[in-house]
Structures are given as C-alpha cells and as structure tokens.
Design a protein around this motif. Structure first.
Motif, PDB file in Angstrom:
ATOM      1  N   PHE A 159      31.411 101.896  68.834  1.00  0.00           N
ATOM      2  CA  PHE A 159      32.204 103.117  68.688  1.00  0.00           C
ATOM      3  C   PHE A 159      33.152 103.004  67.496  1.00  0.00           C
ATOM      4  CE2 PHE A 159      36.326 105.138  69.419  1.00  0.00           C
ATOM      5  CZ  PHE A 159      35.946 106.463  69.368  1.00  0.00           C
ATOM      6  N   LEU A 160      33.851 101.887  67.406  1.00  0.00           N
ATOM      7  CA  LEU A 160      34.806 101.719  66.305  1.00  0.00           C
ATOM      8  C   LEU A 160      34.109 101.757  64.955  1.00  0.00           C
ATOM      9  CD1 LEU A 160      37.166  98.957  67.740  1.00  0.00           C
ATOM     10  CD2 LEU A 160      37.670 101.395  67.444  1.00  0.00           C
ATOM     11  N   ALA A 161      32.954 101.123  64.871  1.00  0.00           N
ATOM     12  CA  ALA A 161      32.234 101.061  63.602  1.00  0.00           C
ATOM     13  C   ALA A 161      31.593 102.386  63.236  1.00  0.00           C
ATOM     14  CB  ALA A 161      31.168  99.970  63.660  1.00  0.00           C
ATOM     15  N   GLY A 162      31.159 103.150  64.221  1.00  0.00           N
ATOM     16  CA  GLY A 162      30.420 104.369  63.928  1.00  0.00           C
ATOM     17  C   GLY A 162      31.205 105.640  64.151  1.00  0.00           C
ATOM     18  N   ASP A 163      31.461 105.961  65.402  1.00  0.00           N
ATOM     19  CA  ASP A 163      32.032 107.257  65.763  1.00  0.00           C
ATOM     20  C   ASP A 163      33.505 107.419  65.402  1.00  0.00           C
ATOM     21  OD1 ASP A 163      29.552 107.935  66.778  1.00  0.00           O
ATOM     22  OD2 ASP A 163      30.053 107.280  68.804  1.00  0.00           O
TER      23      ASP A 163
ATOM     24  N   LEU B 166      29.302  93.998  59.998  1.00  0.00           N
ATOM     25  CA  LEU B 166      29.867  94.023  58.645  1.00  0.00           C
ATOM     26  C   LEU B 166      29.105  93.059  57.738  1.00  0.00           C
ATOM     27  CD1 LEU B 166      32.100  94.785  56.560  1.00  0.00           C
ATOM     28  CD2 LEU B 166      33.406  92.854  57.490  1.00  0.00           C
ATOM     29  N   LEU B 167      28.811  91.876  58.230  1.00  0.00           N
ATOM     30  CA  LEU B 167      28.115  90.877  57.420  1.00  0.00           C
ATOM     31  C   LEU B 167      26.649  91.217  57.193  1.00  0.00           C
ATOM     32  CD1 LEU B 167      29.540  87.584  58.957  1.00  0.00           C
ATOM     33  CD2 LEU B 167      30.168  88.630  56.765  1.00  0.00           C
ATOM     34  N   THR B 168      25.986  91.789  58.184  1.00  0.00           N
ATOM     35  CA  THR B 168      24.526  91.911  58.119  1.00  0.00           C
ATOM     36  C   THR B 168      24.003  93.279  57.694  1.00  0.00           C
ATOM     37  OG1 THR B 168      24.401  92.470  60.471  1.00  0.00           O
ATOM     38  CG2 THR B 168      24.197  90.141  59.877  1.00  0.00           C
ATOM     39  N   LYS B 169      24.748  94.343  57.914  1.00  0.00           N
ATOM     40  CA  LYS B 169      24.238  95.680  57.595  1.00  0.00           C
ATOM     41  C   LYS B 169      24.187  95.880  56.075  1.00  0.00           C
ATOM     42  CE  LYS B 169      23.818  96.971  61.831  1.00  0.00           C
ATOM     43  NZ  LYS B 169      22.547  97.008  62.460  1.00  0.00           N
ATOM     44  N   PRO B 170      23.277  96.722  55.611  1.00  0.00           N
ATOM     45  CA  PRO B 170      23.159  96.973  54.173  1.00  0.00           C
ATOM     46  C   PRO B 170      24.422  97.624  53.595  1.00  0.00           C
ATOM     47  CG  PRO B 170      21.479  98.196  55.402  1.00  0.00           C
ATOM     48  CD  PRO B 170      22.301  97.462  56.392  1.00  0.00           C
TER      49      PRO B 170
ATOM     50  N   ARG C 140      25.203 101.209  54.186  1.00  0.00           N
ATOM     51  CA  ARG C 140      25.690 101.543  55.540  1.00  0.00           C
ATOM     52  C   ARG C 140      27.060 100.932  55.792  1.00  0.00           C
ATOM     53  NH1 ARG C 140      21.960 100.291  60.160  1.00  0.00           N
ATOM     54  NH2 ARG C 140      23.625 101.374  61.243  1.00  0.00           N
ATOM     55  N   SER C 141      27.775 100.610  54.733  1.00  0.00           N
ATOM     56  CA  SER C 141      29.123 100.028  54.708  1.00  0.00           C
ATOM     57  C   SER C 141      29.190  98.578  55.174  1.00  0.00           C
ATOM     58  CB  SER C 141      30.137 100.898  55.493  1.00  0.00           C
ATOM     59  OG  SER C 141      30.027 100.728  56.896  1.00  0.00           O
ATOM     60  N   GLY C 142      28.060  97.886  55.118  1.00  0.00           N
ATOM     61  CA  GLY C 142      28.055  96.450  55.405  1.00  0.00           C
ATOM     62  C   GLY C 142      28.097  95.659  54.114  1.00  0.00           C
TER      63      GLY C 142
END
Length: 99
Positions: A27-31, A82-86, A89-91
C-alpha cells in the motif's frame, strides 16, 4: 515453560506481520503515492523511533520488540522492491538475480 497463551500470541504476531505487513508495504509503495523509497523511509523511520524508545524510555522491552518485529515485514517488502524493481517503476533496477 511455554503456555498456550504465549504460543497463540506468537503465531498471531507471525500471521499479522507476514500478511498485513506485506499488504502495508505494498500500500505504501503503490496506493499511497510514496513509492518504494518513500515507503521504505517511512517504515525505516518508524523502526528508528522504536529504537529511540528502547534507549530513552522505560516502555516495555517486550512491547518494543513486537513493534519492531511487526515493522520489519513492510520494511523488507518496500526496501526489497526499491532494490529490485525497474527504474521506470521507481525502483533501482538491480533485479532479483546476480549476473
């Protein structure tokens, strides 16, 4: 000596931290609009407050332990994302496998 009450509390904490902790991290990361970094900073800040409470107050150490325990799940979810997403996508785009 173990008691049924202590065992039930332990498993409830595990269930709560794994299920709701991951959902909170998502939720914190997306919505919420914080993104992966903002979510990790928010939960990391909450963990830092728990550490400060440990050193500078007389709040129950057991309570502080369980607060920290529950907060580690959303922190791990958001920081891991945060470390793994592209990057798009803000990673940070490190991926999930070494090369």
């Amino acid at each position: 000596m173990q008691s049924r009450r202590a065992e039930l509390f332990y498993w409830a904490a595990i269930l709560f931290s794994n299920t709701l902790g991951t959902a909170l991290g998502d939720f914190l990361a997306g919505d919420s609009g914080l993104g992966f970094g903002g979510g990790a900073l928010l939960i990391g800040g909450a963990l830092a407050v728990v550490v400060a409470l440990y050193y500078f107050t007389s709040i129950s150490r057991v309570l502080l332990f369980w607060l920290a325990f529950v907060l580690t799940r959303p922190f791990g979810a958001t920081f891991g994302d945060l470390l793994t997403k592209p990057v798009e996508r803000s990673g940070l785009g490190f991926g999930t496998q070494g090369s």
